[in-house]
Design a protein around this motif. Structure first.
Motif, PDB file in Angstrom:
ATOM      1  N   PHE A 103      20.513  30.844 -71.856  1.00 32.13           N
ATOM      2  CA  PHE A 103      20.919  30.978 -73.257  1.00 32.13           C
ATOM      3  C   PHE A 103      20.091  30.066 -74.159  1.00 32.13           C
ATOM      4  O   PHE A 103      20.394  29.875 -75.325  1.00 32.13           O
ATOM      5  N   GLY A 104      19.016  29.483 -73.592  1.00 28.14           N
ATOM      6  CA  GLY A 104      18.178  28.580 -74.364  1.00 28.14           C
ATOM      7  C   GLY A 104      16.999  29.286 -74.995  1.00 28.14           C
ATOM      8  O   GLY A 104      16.988  30.514 -75.144  1.00 28.14           O
ATOM      9  N   VAL A 105      15.967  28.506 -75.345  1.00 30.69           N
ATOM     10  CA  VAL A 105      14.804  29.088 -76.022  1.00 30.69           C
ATOM     11  C   VAL A 105      13.495  28.739 -75.316  1.00 30.69           C
ATOM     12  O   VAL A 105      12.421  28.925 -75.885  1.00 30.69           O
ATOM     13  N   ASN A 106      13.584  28.270 -74.090  1.00 28.34           N
ATOM     14  CA  ASN A 106      12.378  27.942 -73.340  1.00 28.34           C
ATOM     15  C   ASN A 106      11.849  29.197 -72.655  1.00 28.34           C
ATOM     16  O   ASN A 106      12.389  29.650 -71.645  1.00 28.34           O
ATOM     17  N   THR A 107      10.790  29.767 -73.211  1.00 30.89           N
ATOM     18  CA  THR A 107      10.249  31.016 -72.664  1.00 30.89           C
ATOM     19  C   THR A 107       9.570  30.812 -71.313  1.00 30.89           C
ATOM     20  O   THR A 107       9.336  31.783 -70.590  1.00 30.89           O
ATOM     21  N   LEU A 108       9.248  29.563 -70.959  1.00 30.34           N
ATOM     22  CA  LEU A 108       8.591  29.315 -69.675  1.00 30.34           C
ATOM     23  C   LEU A 108       9.528  29.623 -68.516  1.00 30.34           C
ATOM     24  O   LEU A 108       9.075  29.985 -67.425  1.00 30.34           O
ATOM     25  N   ASN A 109      10.830  29.469 -68.743  1.00 35.75           N
ATOM     26  CA  ASN A 109      11.798  29.748 -67.688  1.00 35.75           C
ATOM     27  C   ASN A 109      11.956  31.239 -67.437  1.00 35.75           C
ATOM     28  O   ASN A 109      12.210  31.662 -66.300  1.00 35.75           O
ATOM     29  N   TYR A 110      11.822  32.024 -68.480  1.00 42.23           N
ATOM     30  CA  TYR A 110      12.011  33.471 -68.372  1.00 42.23           C
ATOM     31  C   TYR A 110      10.899  34.192 -69.139  1.00 42.23           C
ATOM     32  O   TYR A 110      11.124  34.760 -70.211  1.00 42.23           O
ATOM     33  N   PRO A 111       9.700  34.197 -68.637  1.00 47.86           N
ATOM     34  CA  PRO A 111       8.593  34.860 -69.352  1.00 47.86           C
ATOM     35  C   PRO A 111       8.730  36.372 -69.306  1.00 47.86           C
ATOM     36  O   PRO A 111       9.276  36.937 -68.353  1.00 47.86           O
ATOM     37  N   PHE A 112       8.249  37.021 -70.350  1.00 48.08           N
ATOM     38  CA  PHE A 112       8.249  38.486 -70.384  1.00 48.08           C
ATOM     39  C   PHE A 112       6.834  38.993 -70.587  1.00 48.08           C
ATOM     40  O   PHE A 112       6.100  38.494 -71.443  1.00 48.08           O
ATOM     41  N   THR A 113       6.465  39.979 -69.797  1.00 49.98           N
ATOM     42  CA  THR A 113       5.163  40.631 -69.926  1.00 49.98           C
ATOM     43  C   THR A 113       5.380  42.127 -69.990  1.00 49.98           C
ATOM     44  O   THR A 113       6.106  42.690 -69.164  1.00 49.98           O
ATOM     45  N   ILE A 114       4.779  42.763 -70.984  1.00 48.67           N
ATOM     46  CA  ILE A 114       4.925  44.201 -71.138  1.00 48.67           C
ATOM     47  C   ILE A 114       4.380  44.929 -69.910  1.00 48.67           C
ATOM     48  O   ILE A 114       3.347  44.558 -69.347  1.00 48.67           O
ATOM     49  N   PHE A 115       5.121  45.930 -69.465  1.00 51.58           N
ATOM     50  CA  PHE A 115       4.804  46.756 -68.305  1.00 51.58           C
ATOM     51  C   PHE A 115       4.767  45.954 -67.004  1.00 51.58           C
ATOM     52  O   PHE A 115       4.113  46.360 -66.038  1.00 51.58           O
ATOM     53  N   SER A 116       5.450  44.829 -66.996  1.00 49.61           N
ATOM     54  CA  SER A 116       5.642  44.081 -65.756  1.00 49.61           C
ATOM     55  C   SER A 116       6.703  44.798 -64.931  1.00 49.61           C
ATOM     56  O   SER A 116       7.276  45.810 -65.356  1.00 49.61           O
ATOM     57  N   ALA A 117       6.995  44.274 -63.740  1.00 49.97           N
ATOM     58  CA  ALA A 117       7.975  44.908 -62.867  1.00 49.97           C
ATOM     59  C   ALA A 117       9.344  45.004 -63.543  1.00 49.97           C
ATOM     60  O   ALA A 117      10.001  46.052 -63.488  1.00 49.97           O
ATOM     61  N   GLN A 118       9.774  43.926 -64.209  1.00 44.44           N
ATOM     62  CA  GLN A 118      11.084  43.943 -64.846  1.00 44.44           C
ATOM     63  C   GLN A 118      11.128  44.943 -66.003  1.00 44.44           C
ATOM     64  O   GLN A 118      12.148  45.599 -66.227  1.00 44.44           O
ATOM     65  N   HIS A 119      10.008  45.087 -66.709  1.00 47.72           N
ATOM     66  CA  HIS A 119       9.947  46.066 -67.797  1.00 47.72           C
ATOM     67  C   HIS A 119       9.958  47.488 -67.240  1.00 47.72           C
ATOM     68  O   HIS A 119      10.663  48.369 -67.760  1.00 47.72           O
TER      69      HIS A 119
ATOM     70  N   ILE B  50      11.212  48.526 -64.408  1.00 47.37           N
ATOM     71  CA  ILE B  50      12.550  48.824 -63.884  1.00 47.37           C
ATOM     72  C   ILE B  50      13.491  49.187 -65.026  1.00 47.37           C
ATOM     73  O   ILE B  50      14.300  50.114 -64.933  1.00 47.37           O
ATOM     74  N   THR B  51      13.379  48.452 -66.130  1.00 48.07           N
ATOM     75  CA  THR B  51      14.205  48.739 -67.305  1.00 48.07           C
ATOM     76  C   THR B  51      13.894  50.127 -67.854  1.00 48.07           C
ATOM     77  O   THR B  51      14.810  50.881 -68.222  1.00 48.07           O
TER      78      THR B  51
ATOM     79  N   PHE C  64      16.368  53.344 -68.185  1.00 45.03           N
ATOM     80  CA  PHE C  64      16.478  54.048 -69.461  1.00 45.03           C
ATOM     81  C   PHE C  64      16.284  55.552 -69.291  1.00 45.03           C
ATOM     82  O   PHE C  64      17.114  56.357 -69.735  1.00 45.03           O
ATOM     83  N   PHE C  65      15.218  55.941 -68.612  1.00 48.63           N
ATOM     84  CA  PHE C  65      14.930  57.368 -68.443  1.00 48.63           C
ATOM     85  C   PHE C  65      15.939  58.038 -67.507  1.00 48.63           C
ATOM     86  O   PHE C  65      16.303  59.203 -67.717  1.00 48.63           O
ATOM     87  N   CYS C  66      16.414  57.313 -66.502  1.00 50.46           N
ATOM     88  CA  CYS C  66      17.451  57.856 -65.619  1.00 50.46           C
ATOM     89  C   CYS C  66      18.725  58.134 -66.412  1.00 50.46           C
ATOM     90  O   CYS C  66      19.377  59.168 -66.227  1.00 50.46           O
TER      91      CYS C  66
END
Length: 241
Positions: A4-20, A22-23, A27-29
């Motif tokens: 719930f914090g603001v440190n992006t290093l703990n939870y980085p996001f990259t477009i079209f990564s595995a987590q993206h 899967i999401t 969505f399409f399912c």
């Protein structure tokens, strides 16, 4: 780690990564399931589900603002509900509560043209399972699922007047957003500059010309959405049956 914090290093996001990816798969399912169950859902009492989804969206949005306040990042230049998808979220909650056809007509285009593009190319810093990741994708995905549910299961349909309504609605919003951007120094609806991450706007020319390109694109894509989801003619339905 603080989800719930603001440190992006703990939870980085990259477009079209595995987590993206899967999401996107989820969505399409969900879209496919809604289509496959389009004739079965109306036979069940879905009112409780509609209200529950509306409340969940409202609570998620409240938590989002509380998250910003807690982390001292709530500012008028970025936190007002004036982005297109924020406006779509408000319309989505109102549609689920009221079932109003006018609201559906506006949300259909905002969800399919705006929220879908945001899901595919999100402007997002936090990855799974950070709260902001969950908030972003849940609210955007549910917006799209909601209009598909109202279209396929509840048989709401756009008309050519719907296209006119969304164009008028957005063009009435534009001067308000521009004025707000001027007052706050914000970039609502990306009318001051393009997002730093990759997006459709990268292909629409430099500022401010991409705004004019967006107008043209809005008309063209709105007509396409209308054509795809419009009410089928009785003759076509008779031939199909």
């Amino acid at each position: 780690m603080d989800w719930f914090g603001v440190n992006t290093l703990n939870y980085p996001f990259t477009i079209f990564s595995a987590q993206h990816m899967i999401t996107l798969f989820v969505f399409f399912c969900g879209c496919c399931i809604l289509y496959l169950l389009r004739n079965k859902l109306p036979t069940r009492n879905m009112r409780t589900v509609e209200l529950a989804v509306a409340v969940s969206l409202f609570l998620f949005e409240i938590l989002f603002h509380l998250w910003q306040i807690k982390n001292d990042i709530w500012f008028t230049y970025q936190s007002l509900p004036l982005d297109l998808c924020s406006i779509g979220l408000i319309l989505c909650v109102l549609l689920l509560f009221s079932g109003n056809k006018w609201i559906y007509e506006l949300l259909l285009f905002i969800a399919l043209l705006g929220a879908t593009q945001a899901i595919l190319t999100p402007v997002l810093d936090f990855g799974f399972p950070h709260f902001r990741f969950l908030h972003f994708f849940y609210t955007h995905i549910v917006m799209v699922w909601t209009v598909l549910y109202f279209t396929w299961s509840k048989h709401y349909r756009p008309t050519l007047r719907s296209v006119v309504k969304i164009i008028i609605f957005l063009n009435l919003l534009f001067p308000i957003i521009l004025f707000t951007n001027h007052l706050t120094g914000g970039n609502y609806m990306f009318l001051r500059q393009k997002p730093e991450s990759a997006s459709l706007l990268d292909y629409l020319g430099p500022h401010p010309w991409y705004i004019l390109s967006l107008e043209v694109l809005l008309v063209g894509l709105s007509l396409l959405v209308w054509f795809i989801f419009k009410e089928k003619s009785k003759r076509h339905i008779h031939q199909k049956t």
